[in-house]
Write an enzyme that holds these catalytic residues in place. Structure first.
Site, short mmCIF file in Angstrom:
data_model
loop_
_atom_site.label_atom_id
_atom_site.label_comp_id
_atom_site.label_asym_id
_atom_site.label_seq_id
_atom_site.Cartn_x
_atom_site.Cartn_y
_atom_site.Cartn_z
CE1 TYR A 43 1.34 -70.78 -11.78
CE2 TYR A 43 -0.88 -69.99 -11.42
CZ TYR A 43 0.36 -70.32 -10.93
OH TYR A 43 0.61 -70.19 -9.59
CE LYS A 51 10.93 -56.62 -19.50
NZ LYS A 51 11.96 -55.56 -19.31
CG ASP A 74 12.26 -53.25 -16.32
OD1 ASP A 74 11.33 -53.72 -16.99
OD2 ASP A 74 13.01 -52.38 -16.75
CG ASP A 105 5.48 -66.15 -8.99
OD1 ASP A 105 5.07 -66.17 -7.83
OD2 ASP A 105 6.22 -67.03 -9.47
#
Ligand code: NAI
Length: 421
Positions: free
Chosen positions: A149, A219, A285, A309
């Site tokens: 963002y 991540k 993931d 998101d």
């Protein structure tokens, strides 16, 4: 007497008749806005008689604002949210054209709404693509001001991309850009302050609602200094500022490596028994997979913007899609909170009586909970549960439910109000 919600000593003070600004919204906004208010009003009346009431105050945005004022987002609308702190909005069409401010962006920036909160729960009877949707009860805290963002990008071929590439190669000693001549570049800021305030909000939420865990999703295995740092700052914060209310996986691992796994298990079980919030972390993931296979392993999720998101949409799909998923943008420090339907304006079905108002109603339930009006919130949940269980639904769900009865938006709302026992 109506009055304003305030924040004093970091606590939200809610009068009995708070003024709540609302934006009707474009497209199906008109179809779902006042029906949703009808449900919330009925629940408040049921819970508190006339001693409490939401005082709705319409503020303009979108097409309605443009038709009346010549502007899509009048300054008075921003001012109203600033003044009354807590409001609700229907979906707004993103106007096409130069120089038109997006309401979501304007409000998010002006009020610094740093949390995008999405609770995800399943209602019995609602079609779901997963085998055990009843095991889904998650609350996503998505960071709302940083990461992508606040991302900075340079398009390949431009002077900025060239300058940036040369800086990386010549001054930073970077030698791993595979195709330097044709690369575009992206940078994302993730700060300690930004991460901490998001994770603090998630921890407070879990503690207040006696939820079992907070999962930091990241991540960090690939992006060590942004996403990995987010995880570490989260653990640091929990262990320092929430030492008596949490137990972290990092602490577990420390015990396991010094005193053995058995001892670590004992401490973990004691922490669980004592009602401490277990703070853990999962790589994004793996989380997307695990949330499908073992949704019961996760309760509150704290994550950065882009991960949030993806996660928000996947989890929404698991419990019946965006038509029934609510959301809110919140600044927990200053008290600002704007609750919203998470779907768009669905122009094809606007005015047809086919719109499902559940997303907006449930965001209204989040609003009631935010005010501390839990009894009224429970009335809506119960009534919606009954309505879905009886398979009396709007067209979007009717099409996927065997033996269902098709209701229009207003019939569906009347059904919910009628099921408020
Ligand atoms: P959309 O969410 O409006 O529609 C996608 C599909 O879902 C359509 O088939 C629609 O009929 C259906 N749908 C959505 N909400 C529904 C409901 N409550 N009941 C029954 N069916 C429903 O997404 P789309 O078509 O991409 O966007 C349309 C407009 O909405 C665009 O201008 C977009 O910018 C805007 N939008 C606004 C949002 C907001 O204000 N928060 C969020 C997403 C889109």
């Amino acid at each position: 007497m109506t009055s304003k919600i305030k924040v004093e000593n970091k606590k939200i003070i809610v009068p009995d008749y708070p003024i709540i600004p609302f934006i009707e919204g474009d497209g199906i906004g008109k179809d779902i806005s006042s029906p949703s208010q009808k449900v919330l009003d009925a629940a408040v009346l049921k819970a508190y008689g006339t001693s409490k009431k939401l005082e709705w105050k319409e503020v303009l945005a979108g097409e309605k604002a443009f038709n009346q004022t010549g502007e899509y987002l009048p300054q008075e609308t921003i001012d109203a949210f600033n003044e009354y702190l807590v409001g609700i909005k229907g979906p707004l069409q993103t106007p096409v054209g130069e120089g038109i401010r997006s309401l979501n962006v304007a409000l998010r920036q002006t009020l610094d709404l740093f949390v995008c909160l999405r609770p995800v729960r399943w209602f019995k009877g609602v079609p779901s693509p997963i085998r055990y949707p009843s095991l889904v009860d998650m609350h996503i805290f998505r960071e709302n001001t940083e990461d992508i963002y606040a991302g900075i990008e340079y398009m390949t071929g431009g002077i900025d991309a060239k300058k940036f590439r040369d800086f990386l190669i010549n001054e930073m000693g970077v030698d791993k850009i595979r195709f330097p001549e044709s690369s575009s570049f992206g940078i994302k800021p993730v700060s300690k302050e930004g991460s901490e305030r998001l994770i603090r909000a998630a921890l407070n939420y879990a503690i207040k609602r006696e939820l079992p865990s907070v999962t930091l999703v990241h991540k960090g295995n690939i992006m060590k200094y942004t996403e990995g740092a987010f995880k570490n700052w989260g653990y640091d914060l929990a262990e320092k500022d929430f030492a008596n209310q949490t137990f972290t996986w990092r602490q577990y691992e420390k015990i396991a490596s010094t005193k053995g796994k058995e001892e670590a298990e004992i401490v973990l079980n004691e922490a669980k028994k004592a009602g401490r919030v277990i703070v853990k972390d999962v790589i994004t993931d793996a989380f997307l997979q695990e949330s499908l296979l073992k949704p019961f392993n996760h309760s509150v999720i704290a994550t950065m913007n882009l991960n949030g998101d993806y996660i928000s949409d996947q989890l929404a799909a698991m419990v019946g899609g965006i038509g029934i998923s609510p959301g809110a943008n919140i600044n927990y420090k200053k008290g600002y909170a704007i609750f919203e339907a998470t779907h768009g304006t669905a122009p094809a079905i606007a005015g047809t009586g086919k719109a499902n108002p559940s997303s907006l109603i449930l965001s209204g339930v989040m609003l009631l909970e935010y005010l501390g009006w839990y009894k009224a919130a429970e009335h809506v949940y119960d009534a919606m549960e009954h309505t879905f269980a009886k398979r009396r639904v709007t067209e979007d769900l009717y099409a996927q439910m065997e033996g269902a009865t098709l209701l229009s938006t207003s019939e569906f709302v009347d059904e919910i109000v009628g099921n408020m026992h």
